[in-house]
Design an enzyme around this catalytic site. Structure first.
Site, PDB file in Angstrom:
ATOM      1  N   SER A 134       9.786   7.186  11.611  1.00 19.44           N
ATOM      2  CA  SER A 134       9.806   5.736  11.414  1.00 19.44           C
ATOM      3  C   SER A 134      10.784   5.086  12.384  1.00 19.44           C
ATOM      4  O   SER A 134      11.993   5.310  12.320  1.00 19.44           O
ATOM      5  CB  SER A 134      10.213   5.416   9.982  1.00 19.44           C
ATOM      6  OG  SER A 134      10.524   4.047   9.889  1.00 19.44           O
ATOM      7  N   HIS A 153       5.514   5.774  13.179  1.00 22.34           N
ATOM      8  CA  HIS A 153       5.412   4.863  12.031  1.00 22.34           C
ATOM      9  C   HIS A 153       6.157   3.561  12.338  1.00 22.34           C
ATOM     10  O   HIS A 153       7.324   3.571  12.729  1.00 22.34           O
ATOM     11  CB  HIS A 153       6.023   5.546  10.805  1.00 22.34           C
ATOM     12  CG  HIS A 153       5.897   4.790   9.523  1.00 22.34           C
ATOM     13  ND1 HIS A 153       4.755   4.831   8.744  1.00 22.34           N
ATOM     14  CD2 HIS A 153       6.768   3.990   8.864  1.00 22.34           C
ATOM     15  CE1 HIS A 153       4.942   4.088   7.658  1.00 22.34           C
ATOM     16  NE2 HIS A 153       6.148   3.558   7.707  1.00 22.34           N
ATOM     17  N   ASP A 171       7.257  -0.186  10.883  1.00 24.32           N
ATOM     18  CA  ASP A 171       7.467  -0.977   9.662  1.00 24.32           C
ATOM     19  C   ASP A 171       7.571  -2.457   9.994  1.00 24.32           C
ATOM     20  O   ASP A 171       8.536  -2.880  10.638  1.00 24.32           O
ATOM     21  CB  ASP A 171       8.759  -0.521   8.974  1.00 24.32           C
ATOM     22  CG  ASP A 171       8.641   0.883   8.410  1.00 24.32           C
ATOM     23  OD1 ASP A 171       7.785   1.096   7.536  1.00 24.32           O
ATOM     24  OD2 ASP A 171       9.401   1.765   8.859  1.00 24.32           O
ATOM     25  N   MET A 222       8.010  -6.189   8.428  1.00 24.60           N
ATOM     26  CA  MET A 222       8.480  -6.856   7.190  1.00 24.60           C
ATOM     27  C   MET A 222       8.574  -8.354   7.431  1.00 24.60           C
ATOM     28  O   MET A 222       9.006  -8.782   8.504  1.00 24.60           O
ATOM     29  CB  MET A 222       9.867  -6.337   6.816  1.00 24.60           C
ATOM     30  CG  MET A 222       9.947  -4.838   6.677  1.00 24.60           C
ATOM     31  SD  MET A 222      11.649  -4.345   6.325  1.00 24.60           S
ATOM     32  CE  MET A 222      11.499  -2.567   6.426  1.00 24.60           C
ATOM     33  N   HIS A 239       2.771   0.100   8.993  1.00 22.66           N
ATOM     34  CA  HIS A 239       3.032  -0.151   7.565  1.00 22.66           C
ATOM     35  C   HIS A 239       3.424  -1.613   7.420  1.00 22.66           C
ATOM     36  O   HIS A 239       4.530  -2.009   7.789  1.00 22.66           O
ATOM     37  CB  HIS A 239       4.156   0.800   7.121  1.00 22.66           C
ATOM     38  CG  HIS A 239       4.604   0.608   5.716  1.00 22.66           C
ATOM     39  ND1 HIS A 239       5.778   1.150   5.226  1.00 22.66           N
ATOM     40  CD2 HIS A 239       4.052  -0.056   4.667  1.00 22.66           C
ATOM     41  CE1 HIS A 239       5.929   0.831   3.954  1.00 22.66           C
ATOM     42  NE2 HIS A 239       4.896   0.081   3.596  1.00 22.66           N
ATOM     43  N   MET A 282       4.592  -4.581   5.424  1.00 21.75           N
ATOM     44  CA  MET A 282       5.247  -5.045   4.200  1.00 21.75           C
ATOM     45  C   MET A 282       5.277  -6.565   4.265  1.00 21.75           C
ATOM     46  O   MET A 282       6.337  -7.188   4.426  1.00 21.75           O
ATOM     47  CB  MET A 282       6.651  -4.434   4.107  1.00 21.75           C
ATOM     48  CG  MET A 282       6.601  -2.969   3.716  1.00 21.75           C
ATOM     49  SD  MET A 282       8.126  -2.086   4.109  1.00 21.75           S
ATOM     50  CE  MET A 282       7.775  -1.612   5.792  1.00 21.75           C
ATOM     51  N   MET A 305       5.063   5.064  -1.624  1.00 27.04           N
ATOM     52  CA  MET A 305       6.445   4.699  -1.308  1.00 27.04           C
ATOM     53  C   MET A 305       7.378   5.497  -2.220  1.00 27.04           C
ATOM     54  O   MET A 305       7.296   5.397  -3.445  1.00 27.04           O
ATOM     55  CB  MET A 305       6.690   3.210  -1.522  1.00 27.04           C
ATOM     56  CG  MET A 305       6.077   2.301  -0.469  1.00 27.04           C
ATOM     57  SD  MET A 305       6.465   2.724   1.239  1.00 27.04           S
ATOM     58  CE  MET A 305       8.239   2.493   1.288  1.00 27.04           C
ATOM     59  N   ASP A 352       6.604   7.993   2.124  1.00 28.61           N
ATOM     60  CA  ASP A 352       7.538   7.233   2.967  1.00 28.61           C
ATOM     61  C   ASP A 352       8.788   6.830   2.179  1.00 28.61           C
ATOM     62  O   ASP A 352       8.687   6.114   1.181  1.00 28.61           O
ATOM     63  CB  ASP A 352       6.793   5.968   3.462  1.00 28.61           C
ATOM     64  CG  ASP A 352       7.617   5.117   4.404  1.00 28.61           C
ATOM     65  OD1 ASP A 352       8.703   5.554   4.817  1.00 28.61           O
ATOM     66  OD2 ASP A 352       7.143   4.009   4.738  1.00 28.61           O
TER      67      ASP A 352
HETATM   68  O1  LIG Z   1       8.893   1.694   4.918  1.00 26.45           O
HETATM   69  C1  LIG Z   1      10.062   1.926   5.088  1.00 26.45           C
HETATM   70  C2  LIG Z   1      11.103   1.087   4.423  1.00 26.45           C
HETATM   71  O2  LIG Z   1      10.513   0.136   3.650  1.00 26.45           O
HETATM   72  C3  LIG Z   1      10.485   3.020   6.043  1.00 26.45           C
HETATM   73  O3  LIG Z   1       9.339   3.584   6.650  1.00 26.45           O
HETATM   74  C4  LIG Z   1      11.269   4.100   5.346  1.00 26.45           C
HETATM   75  O4  LIG Z   1      12.329   3.577   4.627  1.00 26.45           O
HETATM   76  C5  LIG Z   1      11.716   5.188   6.305  1.00 26.45           C
HETATM   77  O5  LIG Z   1      13.076   5.281   6.416  1.00 26.45           O
HETATM   78  P1  LIG Z   1      13.938   6.490   5.778  1.00 26.45           P
HETATM   79  O6  LIG Z   1      13.211   7.772   6.115  1.00 26.45           O
HETATM   80  O7  LIG Z   1      15.253   6.350   6.460  1.00 26.45           O
HETATM   81  O8  LIG Z   1      13.990   6.262   4.287  1.00 26.45           O
HETATM   82 FE   LIG Z   2       7.334   2.548   6.186  1.00 27.11          FE
END
Ligand SMILES: O=C(CO)[C@H](O)[C@H](O)COP(=O)(O)O
Ligand SMILES: [Fe+2]
Length: 216
Positions: free
Chosen positions: A8, A33, A35, A37, A66, A68, A137, A175
């Site tokens: 990520s 990956h 993210d 947001m 992903h 969000m 999640m 994730d």
């Molecule tokens: O979607 C996510 C947060 O919303 C990230 O992909 C996820 O938190 C990855 O980070 P880590 O492996 O450090 O937890």
């Molecule tokens: Fe994510």
């Protein structure tokens, strides 16, 4: 068969994004990956389409995006143009999930549905054959570096049962808070794809950490 690994980028050093992406390019990672947001669906803002365009140019790995964000259906074309291979939309953010999944596929992307920690797997009963992947999640979305929620292990087992019972070919991605210890438990429960942010980018050797996660 080894699991897929999707580092990520949220945990990368954004001051040297090119070097961080090249590290992933040179590794055994399967996907990258991303993210996104919006500060509404989750209490944080990451980056948007202009940054994704740049990531698309640099990444040799398929982009696992992903979202969000509220009402992700509004941005299917933008996500496609930003180079996504797979588009993950949250169950909780979609009023017409079935239509959104169809539109993502018609646009030429793989379609995935993401579940927050409180959303039960059984709600996917009538859509599990339509999706290419389910993203579980294992932290509350919005931030990297959080602690893995142990209930996710049982949740992955229940999702695996549903997939088998419904004859679905959906992959299971997990994730949040994934490291060598939590990753092993979640792979044993049936996960096919591990997202890893901090455990990869904060490792002394991210390329080696990706190889270790892949061998779980
Ligand atoms: O979607 C996510 C947060 O919303 C990230 O992909 C996820 O938190 C990855 O980070 P880590 O492996 O450090 O937890
Ligand atoms: Fe994510």
């Amino acid at each position: 068969m080894s699991c897929k690994i999707a580092p990520s980028l949220l945990a990368a050093n954004f001051g040297c994004l090119r070097e961080e992406i090249n590290r992933v390019n040179d590794s055994e990672a399967d996907w990258l990956h991303i993210d996104v947001m919006d500060g509404v669906f989750v209490p944080n803002i990451s980056f948007g389409f202009p940054v994704m365009e740049y990531i698309k140019e640099l990444s040799k790995k398929p982009l696992d995006v992903h979202l969000m964000i509220t009402d992700p259906a509004k941005f299917i074309n933008e996500v496609k143009d930003s180079g996504a291979y797979i588009m993950n939309v949250h169950y909780e953010a979609c009023l017409h999930l079935h239509r959104t999944i169809q539109q993502i596929k018609e646009c030429g992307m793989k379609a995935a549905v993401t579940l927050n920690p409180h959303t039960p797997v059984i709600l996917l009963e009538d859509i599990i054959r339509d999706v290419d992947m389910v993203l579980i999640m294992s932290v509350n979305p919005g931030f990297g570096g959080q602690k893995f929620i142990e209930n996710s292990i049982e949740k992955v087992s229940r999702l695996k049962e549903l997939i088998l019972r419904k004859n679905s070919s959906a992959l299971i991605e997990v994730d949040g808070g994934i490291n060598l210890e939590t990753g092993k438990k979640i792979v044993d429960a049936g996960a096919d794809v591990l997202v890893a942010g901090n455990s990869v980018f904060r490792a002394s050797d991210p390329v080696e950490m990706i190889s270790k996660l892949k061998m779980l």
